[in-house]
Design a protein around this motif. Structure first.
Motif, mmCIF file in Angstrom:
data_model
loop_
_atom_site.group_PDB
_atom_site.id
_atom_site.type_symbol
_atom_site.label_atom_id
_atom_site.label_comp_id
_atom_site.label_asym_id
_atom_site.label_seq_id
_atom_site.Cartn_x
_atom_site.Cartn_y
_atom_site.Cartn_z
ATOM 1 N N ILE A 93 0.872 -1.190 0.000
ATOM 2 C CA ILE A 93 0.000 0.000 0.000
ATOM 3 C C ILE A 93 0.906 1.238 0.000
ATOM 4 O O ILE A 93 1.765 1.375 0.880
ATOM 5 C CB ILE A 93 -0.919 -0.009 1.238
ATOM 6 N N THR A 94 0.714 2.092 -1.001
ATOM 7 C CA THR A 94 1.681 3.178 -1.194
ATOM 8 C C THR A 94 1.013 4.555 -1.196
ATOM 9 O O THR A 94 -0.171 4.684 -1.469
ATOM 10 C CB THR A 94 2.453 2.973 -2.514
ATOM 11 N N PRO A 95 1.805 5.599 -0.904
ATOM 12 C CA PRO A 95 1.268 6.962 -0.792
ATOM 13 C C PRO A 95 1.439 7.761 -2.087
ATOM 14 O O PRO A 95 2.052 7.281 -3.038
ATOM 15 C CB PRO A 95 2.148 7.555 0.301
ATOM 16 N N TRP A 96 0.936 9.007 -2.080
ATOM 17 C CA TRP A 96 0.969 9.854 -3.277
ATOM 18 C C TRP A 96 2.193 10.748 -3.343
ATOM 19 O O TRP A 96 2.451 11.356 -4.369
ATOM 20 C CB TRP A 96 -0.291 10.727 -3.336
ATOM 21 N N ASN A 97 2.955 10.895 -2.249
ATOM 22 C CA ASN A 97 4.017 11.920 -2.289
ATOM 23 C C ASN A 97 5.227 11.507 -3.129
ATOM 24 O O ASN A 97 5.897 12.337 -3.718
ATOM 25 C CB ASN A 97 4.429 12.364 -0.878
ATOM 26 N N LEU A 142 -0.660 -4.690 -5.394
ATOM 27 C CA LEU A 142 -0.317 -3.296 -5.097
ATOM 28 C C LEU A 142 -1.570 -2.431 -5.065
ATOM 29 O O LEU A 142 -2.393 -2.478 -5.974
ATOM 30 C CB LEU A 142 0.638 -2.793 -6.195
ATOM 31 N N LYS A 143 -1.686 -1.624 -4.004
ATOM 32 C CA LYS A 143 -2.759 -0.622 -3.946
ATOM 33 C C LYS A 143 -2.109 0.756 -3.833
ATOM 34 O O LYS A 143 -1.597 1.144 -2.790
ATOM 35 C CB LYS A 143 -3.660 -0.843 -2.725
ATOM 36 N N PRO A 144 -2.117 1.524 -4.924
ATOM 37 C CA PRO A 144 -1.502 2.859 -4.862
ATOM 38 C C PRO A 144 -2.461 3.866 -4.236
ATOM 39 O O PRO A 144 -3.643 3.561 -4.027
ATOM 40 C CB PRO A 144 -1.266 3.182 -6.341
ATOM 41 N N ALA A 145 -1.965 5.059 -3.981
ATOM 42 C CA ALA A 145 -2.834 6.118 -3.443
ATOM 43 C C ALA A 145 -3.831 6.540 -4.522
ATOM 44 O O ALA A 145 -3.489 6.574 -5.704
ATOM 45 C CB ALA A 145 -1.979 7.307 -3.018
ATOM 46 N N PRO A 146 -5.055 6.884 -4.122
ATOM 47 C CA PRO A 146 -6.069 7.273 -5.118
ATOM 48 C C PRO A 146 -5.680 8.523 -5.899
ATOM 49 O O PRO A 146 -6.118 8.708 -7.029
ATOM 50 C CB PRO A 146 -7.320 7.535 -4.266
ATOM 51 N N THR A 148 3.204 -4.420 3.334
ATOM 52 C CA THR A 148 4.227 -3.377 3.339
ATOM 53 C C THR A 148 3.534 -2.063 3.005
ATOM 54 O O THR A 148 2.802 -1.965 2.020
ATOM 55 C CB THR A 148 5.398 -3.715 2.397
ATOM 56 N N PHE A 149 3.745 -1.073 3.870
ATOM 57 C CA PHE A 149 2.928 0.150 3.803
ATOM 58 C C PHE A 149 3.793 1.380 3.997
ATOM 59 O O PHE A 149 4.684 1.394 4.854
ATOM 60 C CB PHE A 149 1.881 0.069 4.921
ATOM 61 N N THR A 150 3.532 2.400 3.208
ATOM 62 C CA THR A 150 4.067 3.736 3.505
ATOM 63 C C THR A 150 2.887 4.690 3.560
ATOM 64 O O THR A 150 2.075 4.738 2.626
ATOM 65 C CB THR A 150 5.074 4.199 2.427
ATOM 66 N N GLY A 151 2.789 5.429 4.656
ATOM 67 C CA GLY A 151 1.673 6.363 4.805
ATOM 68 C C GLY A 151 1.624 6.895 6.219
ATOM 69 O O GLY A 151 2.637 6.910 6.936
ATOM 70 N N SER A 152 0.435 7.280 6.638
ATOM 71 C CA SER A 152 0.286 7.929 7.942
ATOM 72 C C SER A 152 0.428 6.921 9.090
ATOM 73 O O SER A 152 0.134 5.737 8.938
ATOM 74 C CB SER A 152 -1.088 8.594 8.027
ATOM 75 N N THR A 153 0.847 7.432 10.233
ATOM 76 C CA THR A 153 0.983 6.594 11.424
ATOM 77 C C THR A 153 -0.377 6.024 11.818
ATOM 78 O O THR A 153 -0.481 4.870 12.224
ATOM 79 C CB THR A 153 1.608 7.416 12.570
HETATM 80 P P1 ADP Z 1 -2.081 10.360 3.547
HETATM 81 O O1 ADP Z 1 -2.850 11.042 4.629
HETATM 82 O O2 ADP Z 1 -0.729 10.914 3.342
HETATM 83 O O3 ADP Z 1 -2.841 10.175 2.278
HETATM 84 P P2 ADP Z 1 -2.687 7.677 4.308
HETATM 85 O O4 ADP Z 1 -2.044 6.860 5.365
HETATM 86 O O5 ADP Z 1 -4.104 8.062 4.500
HETATM 87 O O6 ADP Z 1 -1.751 8.937 4.117
HETATM 88 O O7 ADP Z 1 -2.584 6.957 2.891
HETATM 89 C C1 ADP Z 1 -1.482 6.156 2.474
HETATM 90 C C2 ADP Z 1 -2.024 4.976 1.688
HETATM 91 O O8 ADP Z 1 -2.853 4.199 2.553
HETATM 92 C C3 ADP Z 1 -2.902 5.350 0.498
HETATM 93 O O9 ADP Z 1 -2.717 4.401 -0.528
HETATM 94 C C4 ADP Z 1 -4.304 5.243 1.084
HETATM 95 O O10 ADP Z 1 -5.298 5.031 0.100
HETATM 96 C C5 ADP Z 1 -4.127 4.014 1.962
HETATM 97 N N1 ADP Z 1 -5.131 3.869 3.024
HETATM 98 C C6 ADP Z 1 -5.810 4.803 3.686
HETATM 99 N N2 ADP Z 1 -6.650 4.255 4.592
HETATM 100 C C7 ADP Z 1 -6.515 2.912 4.497
HETATM 101 C C8 ADP Z 1 -7.090 1.770 5.148
HETATM 102 N N3 ADP Z 1 -7.998 1.916 6.100
HETATM 103 N N4 ADP Z 1 -6.688 0.537 4.773
HETATM 104 C C9 ADP Z 1 -5.754 0.380 3.816
HETATM 105 N N5 ADP Z 1 -5.163 1.404 3.165
HETATM 106 C C10 ADP Z 1 -5.522 2.660 3.489
#
Ligand code: ADP
Length: 484
Positions: A151-155, A177-181, A228-233
């Motif tokens: 799961i990946t972020p947009w930055n 793979l699930k990218p950021a929307p 494996t994930f990059t994103g918010s805490t």
């Molecule tokens: P940001 O606030 O920087 O967008 P997020 O943590 O919300 O950071 O997003 C990072 C990734 O995690 C994105 O691909 C987003 O779609 C995904 N994501 C957000 N919420 C969930 C969730 N509940 N389960 C799985 N993936 C998620």
């Protein structure tokens, strides 16, 4: 200009491209112009389930393929990425906003991870352990984890993908793979490149759509052995909690709140140049970018003067223009967050020294915010505690080394910290005392393919990059052989 169809089949499942089962779509916008670029599939559980099944089936052959063969496909993908830097960078800038020069840098960095893991694929060594009993043989055999949910972020819509996908493929894992929307187009291009390089069907799958539903389908499926994930805490903690049900392995790159400490013996020109680069690269939307700056009081005036001079030179605008240094933020909420941090700091006594709301860019349509600097911040202010993810730089002074180090460590985050000093002794002291997974000394660019990147505390677990990054995707099987 890059031509994009108005509606794209963005799910890649078991070797074919699909729309969502429901035909639902979600729009992708250009954050610099607010124009709609296209619409991609808005999928959920059913599509993710099929992608996992495809990955599970492909795992048998991919994981037992000779490492050299897997490596060759990765080498080819690396070459194809480099051959296509300009086009890929344009797509990245269009959906993410960063200046083209940064987007090109990101594609090259994305390619460097693929090259590194093409090499590492051949070095997945096991061990032979001398036994304490006569006749016994003891072996440790590395084994790919299985199907990986990424799961990946947009930055960093390209390099955050290859930093996960390349080591996973090198180890013999298959991937959903699930990218950021916000940035599905770069993800699609990377998948196409891997396919062109010869990746067999089912080895790499892509699903776009409802984050919660796709995430849930990955979390509740026993065959997905690693997330494996990059994103918010916040989302990282959710994934960690839900992974417990199947005791899945996890690799998490979460938020950061990087301090920069500038000591009185620092090379100020270097400190100014790199602080600026760290803070305003990607408009401050980087998990390792400087979030707060501590400068020794004896050099504060000179440092701030030089810094402001350079901040004034930064050109804000559409990333596709050659002269632009700072692009738009990803969306309206991101701009509001920067404003919120700035207003909170000023209300609590900080002084706005450059930028601010009035500087801002009514001539531009997108989500822009001008680089902004505040001074005289204190630990009570939001900007000194929460990730700003925008072009706002707070500056605070200190007298003693201990005061700066204590302030730098006073956070639940532990991703990256930076120090400017010309003293070797001070470098040792500070490097050992900073509670961070990454420490930069006279350097703010620590994310390279050959070295481990990752946080401690609430900034995450696991490493990406280096030989360490491969190990995340490997189980160690111990085999003990007795003798008669
Ligand atoms: P940001 O606030 O920087 O967008 P997020 O943590 O919300 O950071 O997003 C990072 C990734 O995690 C994105 O691909 C987003 O779609 C995904 N994501 C957000 N919420 C969930 C969730 N509940 N389960 C799985 N993936 C998620």
């Amino acid at each position: 200009m890059i031509e994009v169809e108005s509606k794209i089949a963005s799910n890649f499942i078991n070797g074919d491209w699909y729309h969502a089962d429901s035909s639902e779509t979600q729009p992708v916008y250009n954050p610099a112009t607010l124009e709609k670029i296209t619409e991609v599939a808005y999928s959920g559980e059913a599509e993710t389930k099929r992608a996992i099944e495809g990955a599970q089936t492909a795992f048998k052959e991919w994981s037992t393929m000779p490492a050299r063969k897997r490596s060759r496909i990765l080498y080819k993908a690396h070459q194809l990425l480099l051959n296509d830097v300009d086009r890929l960078a344009h797509i990245l800038t269009m959906e993410q906003g960063k200046p083209l020069k940064e987007a090109k840098g990101e594609i090259k960095s994305a390619a460097s991870f693929v090259l590194w893991y093409a090499e590492e694929a051949n070095r997945m060594y096991g061990e032979w352990i001398p036994a304490s009993q006569k006749g016994k043989r003891q072996l440790v055999i590395p084994h790919p984890v299985g199907v990986v949910g990424a799961i990946t972020p947009w930055n960093f819509p390209a390099s955050m993908i290859t930093r996960k996908v390349a080591p996973a493929l090198a180890a013999g894992c298959t991937v959903v793979l699930k990218p950021a929307p916000e940035t599905p187009l770069s993800a699609m291009e990377i998948v196409k490149i891997f396919v062109k390089a010869g990746l067999p069907k089912g080895v790499l799958n892509l699903v776009t759509g409802d984050a919660k539903e796709i995430g849930n389908a990955l979390l509740t499926n026993h065959n997905v052995r690693l997330i494996t994930f990059t994103g918010s805490t916040e989302v990282g903690k959710h994934l960690m909690r839900e992974s417990a049900n199947h005791v899945k392995k996890l690799s998490l790159e979460l938020g950061g709140h990087a301090p920069i400490i500038i000591f009185d013996d620092a090379d100020l020109d270097l400190a100014v140049k790199l602080s600026l680069a760290s803070k305003f690269r990607n408009a401050g939307q980087t998990c390792i970018c400087a979030n707060r700056l501590y400068v020794h009081e004896s050099v504060k005036e000179r440092f701030t003067e030089k810094l402001i001079e350079q901040v004034k030179q930064l050109k804000v605008g559409q990333g596709t223009r050659d002269d632009v240094d700072v692009g738009p933020l990803i969306n309206e909420q991101a701009v509001d967050k920067v404003k919120g941090h700035l207003h909170d700091a000023v209300e609590k006594g900080a002084k706005l020294v450059y930028g601010g709301d009035s500087q801002n860019t009514s001539d531009l349509n997108g989500h822009f915010y001008h680089p902004t600097v505040v001074q005289g911040t204190t630990s009570e202010m939001r900007v000194m505690n929460e990730e700003t993810f925008g072009p706002l730089l707070p500056i605070q002074t200190f007298k003693e080394d201990k005061e700066a180090i204590d302030a730098a460590n006073d956070t639940n985050y532990g991703l990256a910290a930076y120090v400017f000093t010309d003293s070797l002794e001070r470098s040792y002291q500070v490097m050992e005392q900073l509670e961070y997974g990454i420490v930069g000394i006279n350097d703010v660019f620590p994310a390279v393919a050959e070295a481990p990147f990752g946080g401690i505390k609430e900034s995450g677990i696991g490493k990406e990059g280096g030989h360490h990054g491969l190990h995340e995707f490997v189980e160690q099987k111990f085999v003990s052989i007795g003798s008669k």
